[in-house]
Design a protein around this motif. Structure first.
Motif, short mmCIF file in Angstrom:
data_model
loop_
_atom_site.label_atom_id
_atom_site.label_comp_id
_atom_site.label_asym_id
_atom_site.label_seq_id
_atom_site.Cartn_x
_atom_site.Cartn_y
_atom_site.Cartn_z
N UNK A 1 3.75 -1.26 9.76
CA UNK A 1 3.05 -0.35 10.61
C UNK A 1 2.71 1.14 9.54
N UNK A 2 1.49 1.36 9.47
CA UNK A 2 1.32 2.57 8.58
C UNK A 2 1.26 4.02 9.36
N UNK A 3 1.40 4.97 8.53
CA UNK A 3 0.96 6.36 9.05
C UNK A 3 0.46 6.94 7.71
N UNK A 4 -0.74 6.99 7.71
CA UNK A 4 -1.88 7.44 6.63
C UNK A 4 -2.48 8.85 7.17
N UNK B 1 1.12 -1.05 0.10
CA UNK B 1 -0.10 0.15 0.09
C UNK B 1 0.94 1.30 -0.24
N UNK B 2 2.11 1.23 0.45
CA UNK B 2 3.11 2.31 0.63
C UNK B 2 3.35 2.78 -1.01
N UNK B 3 3.24 1.99 -1.95
CA UNK B 3 3.61 2.27 -3.17
C UNK B 3 2.54 3.03 -3.75
N UNK B 4 1.44 3.16 -3.28
CA UNK B 4 0.43 3.98 -4.18
C UNK B 4 0.28 5.47 -3.65
N UNK C 1 -1.31 11.19 2.20
CA UNK C 1 -0.01 10.66 2.69
C UNK C 1 0.17 9.42 3.19
N UNK C 2 0.89 8.60 2.36
CA UNK C 2 0.91 7.11 2.96
C UNK C 2 2.29 6.90 3.32
#
Length: 781
Positions: free
Chosen positions: A98-101, A77-80, A88-89
């Motif tokens: 771990x995400x920071x979306x 998902x980071x790559x979109x 902001x992803x």
């Protein structure tokens, strides 16, 4: 056992209701949807739970089709990142995947499962209630929908900022095999495949699996090794079956296992170094690196941590059952899901090699009370159950479209953390939430739609925590607390289809993000030795563990248009977010007490975020035949975020000397400070070219550039740690021939060094991946 019983009864109830009313085949509706899908200009989305052309839905959203994803070649998902304006992803530093979306300035970059992210992530209808593991792998994903603005009426819970909705490819109901393998930078290797098979003439089943490994992207100058490696294995089985002409079942099971070297942090931060040195860090630390702010002279993507101090492991199991039944009054849907995950993270948070033989680090001065060490081992379990039942349909010959339903959410969290091999923390939380929702679309004419929706939310959380020193000595007695919240949120929307290709809309929507407890809270505020107590006998009545719910009211207006024979698609939106009790984490240092730090979740009383969003797509092949296959797209996001009232209790903020909390009676005033991860401007430009070389061969090319303005990545008290602006270049080339393909894809091709995490009050930060190139081959049979 309780979850299994509920799953069985709820699914049985949905079938029973469907059986109670004879079904009418909805051929007309199906034919309409199929006709839309056959039009390549139409992209079907489900932002309002109804399948519709995205250009006729009066909300701001971005949709990525299967073709888009094939060109982007995303790993996770980071790559979109960069595909949608004001989205902001990023990644976190303390848990696997771990995400920071962030969407429109709202998001969550911390790691604790007791604080819900305001951006929802949903895969195949399954809601992910925390951000560990949210950076999902993009294998076998057929569409991605990014909905901006509060989505609480239609989807899950806590989606005050928006959501990212991923849909995996359904079983084809035909025999087939798809295989893919690749090798790339940092010794990356991956292999994955899907096997489809029919189940008679009423259904199909799909088995998919994958393996991926990569060496670390960081350089450990102390050990002389690469750091941050990972190994990922996943398996999915997906079954889709027509139990009757009017009843469809979709069953899915996932097992995910991930291990590796974690996400090591770097000892360094320019803001912290300046504060601690009085503005002259080079005079204090001879090896100081001015680019990174590292007292040990570390360069970007360098670390100096202890040997084997960083590693992590994540195991996740997900099972989901969706039943869809056609009834005389609409479609009845039941979605039941259960998620169980366990993660272990061993981390060197001081970012140094202190304590190891041969170490020359100057040591982390903010952790002097613990010998410049902050070594943690965290074991967590997370169990989540969700059940949704909804009915949607039309009445009065299409004058009214409606949806009504109920959503139940339950999670259980356990945590055991050992700090510096001396202090053990045992914590847990149970939460359950009920909500009832409904939305009505009134269609007075063929071109005007008036909508109103409501959701009533009731949520309760129970929390406990305790700390033990050296395995036997109670450091903090057992703490038990419980909070409940009730909230009614609404949505109003009006849209006008001015022409077949021009839509105007206005929207007012609300979001609710639940309150809770800081699981890293230590009640240090009760200790006489701490600055936020200041009383010789201690402060037994101090308790800053809990935090308030966050509410968001968004006003939005926009236009969606297509012209020049639909060669040009142009969408624009403007929004204002008025946020009450904006949740913001504050890490304070607690010398001589507990694990050495305490985390408070403060609430800024008033925050306002305004912005504009633009999306443009040009299909040059529709303008002139000579440019068939060439497309150009772009997005532009503009944001203005203001903390209009940022006054909070100074005892819960790092405003004291050495990042300690403020004294009793003080106020920390964050009014006017920058919100984290909210760049003022962001844009993406992408060009693609798809050409048939022959009846059997096709060439696909794409190149994209995304730029993000400077933004705050963290704070030290009321001061901001600014990440400078940066741009990222990616490209891919794919050759398809008779069911086989060869692809070369690259990310961050200019090798831009930029940070993804920062915690100035503990003097560390994290760096993003450098330039990478991957070569892939695949086949379909």
């Amino acid at each position: 056992m309780r979850y299994s019983c509920v799953l069985g009864w709820s699914s049985l109830a949905a079938v029973a209701v469907s059986l109670a009313v004879p079904a009418h085949a909805a051929e007309a509706a199906d034919e309409g949807t199929n006709a839309q899908a056959a039009d390549k200009d139409v992209i079907i989305v489900t932002a309002t739970r109804q399948a519709a052309d995205k250009q006729t839905v009066g909300v701001a959203l971005t949709a990525l089709t299967t073709e888009d994803l094939q060109l982007l070649a995303p790993r996770s998902l980071l790559d979109i990142q960069g595909s949608a304006p004001n989205v902001f992803i990023g990644s976190g530093t303390a848990a696997p995947a771990q995400s920071a979306i962030f969407i429109r300035g709202q998001g969550y970059a911390d790691v604790e499962k007791t604080q819900s992210p305001p951006v929802g992530v949903i895969q195949d209808g399954v809601f992910f209630g925390n951000n560990t593991g949210q950076l999902l792998d993009m294998f076998n994903i057929c569409s991605v929908e990014v909905d901006r603005g509060p989505q609480g009426i239609f989807y899950g819970k806590n989606t005050t900022a928006g959501l990212i909705n991923l849909t995996r490819c359904a079983p084809t109901r035909e025999l087939g095999v798809s295989l893919e393998a690749g090798y790339g930078s940092f010794n990356e290797f991956y292999g994955r495949g899907v096997v489809n098979a029919p189940l008679g003439d009423r259904g199909g089943i799909a088995f998919s699996g994958q393996y991926r490994s990569i060496d670390g992207i960081l350089n450990n100058v102390f050990t002389g090794r690469r750091a941050g490696d990972s190994e990922y294995r996943a398996f999915n089985i997906k079954l889709n079956y027509d139990l009757a002409d009017w009843l469809n079942a979709d069953l899915s099971y996932d097992n995910i296992h991930q291990t590796g070297g974690g996400t090591p942090v770097q000892f360094g931060n320019k803001l912290t170094a300046s504060i601690l040195s009085g503005g002259n860090p080079a005079l204090i630390w001879p090896k100081y690196n001015a680019e990174t702010g590292s007292p040990d002279g570390l360069k970007p993507r360098d670390i100096g941590n202890n040997l084997d101090a960083d590693w992590d492991r994540l195991n996740t199991n997900i099972i989901s059952l969706a039943l869809k039944a056609k009834t005389p009054i609409g479609e009845l849907v039941s979605q039941t899901s259960y998620m169980s995950s366990a993660d272990t993270v061993n981390q060197d948070f001081d970012g140094t090699c202190v304590g190891a033989a041969g170490c020359t680090s100057v040591g982390n001065p903010l952790l002097a009370a613990t010998g410049s060490q902050l070594l943690t081992n965290r074991d967590q379990t997370y169990k989540q159950f969700t059940q949704e039942v909804r009915l949607q349909g039309s009445a009065a010959n299409g004058l009214v479209d409606y949806i009504v339903g109920a959503f139940y959410y339950d999670h259980k969290i356990t945590l055991h953390q050992n700090t510096n091999k001396a202090i053990d923390q045992f914590s847990g939380e149970n939460a359950h939430s009920w909500s009832f929702f409904g939305n009505i679309d009134l269609n007075p004419t063929d071109t005007i739609k008036l909508s109103a929706g409501v959701r009533n939310i009731s949520e309760t959380k129970s929390f406990n925590t305790r700390y033990i020193l050296l395995g036997t000595i109670p450091l903090i007695p057992q703490i038990n607390d419980k909070r409940s919240w009730d909230k009614l949120i609404t949505r109003f929307n009006v849209q006008w289809q001015a022409t077949p290709d021009v839509l105007l809309y206005a929207n007012r929507s609300e979001g609710f993000r639940s309150g809770g407890f800081s699981i890293r809270g230590t009640l240090s505020e009760r200790q006489a030795s701490q600055t936020n107590c200041g009383v010789v006998g201690g402060c037994p009545n101090n308790n800053f563990l809990s935090f308030l719910p966050e509410t968001n009211t968004t006003y939005e207006g926009g236009i969606k248009s297509r012209f020049l024979n639909r060669a040009v698609t142009f969408n624009a939106a403007g929004f204002i977010n008025n946020i009450d009790n904006f949740q913001q984490s504050q890490v304070v240092v607690t010398p001589g007490y507990g694990p050495g730090t305490n985390t408070y979740v403060t609430s800024f009383p008033k925050v306002q975020i305004k912005g504009l969003e633009f999306e443009l797509d040009l299909d040059f092949g529709k303008m002139t035949e000579s440019m068939e296959g060439f497309r150009l797209s772009g997005t532009l996001g503009i944001q203005d975020a203001k903390v209009k009232d940022g006054r909070v209790n100074g005892q819960t903020a790092a405003i004291g000397a050495g990042a300690q909390a403020g004294a009793p009676g003080t106020t920390a005033n964050f009014t006017g400070v920058l919100l984290q991860r909210v760049p003022k401007n962001n844009f993406t430009l992408r060009g693609s070219y798809v050409r048939d070389l022959s009846d059997d061969a096709k060439l696909s090319l794409t190149v994209g550039y995304s730029w993000i303005d400077s933004f705050s990545l963290g704070t030290f008290g009321t001061l901001n740690d600014i990440q400078p602006s940066y741009g990222l270049l990616d490209a891919s080339a794919t050759l398809d021939y008779k069911g086989y393909f060869l692809r070369v894809a690259g990310k961050n091709l200019t090798d831009k060094a930029y940070r993804t995490q920062s915690l100035p009050t503990v003097f560390f930060q994290g760096w993003a991946a450098p330039a990478t190139v991957t070569v892939s081959v695949g086949a379909k049979f």
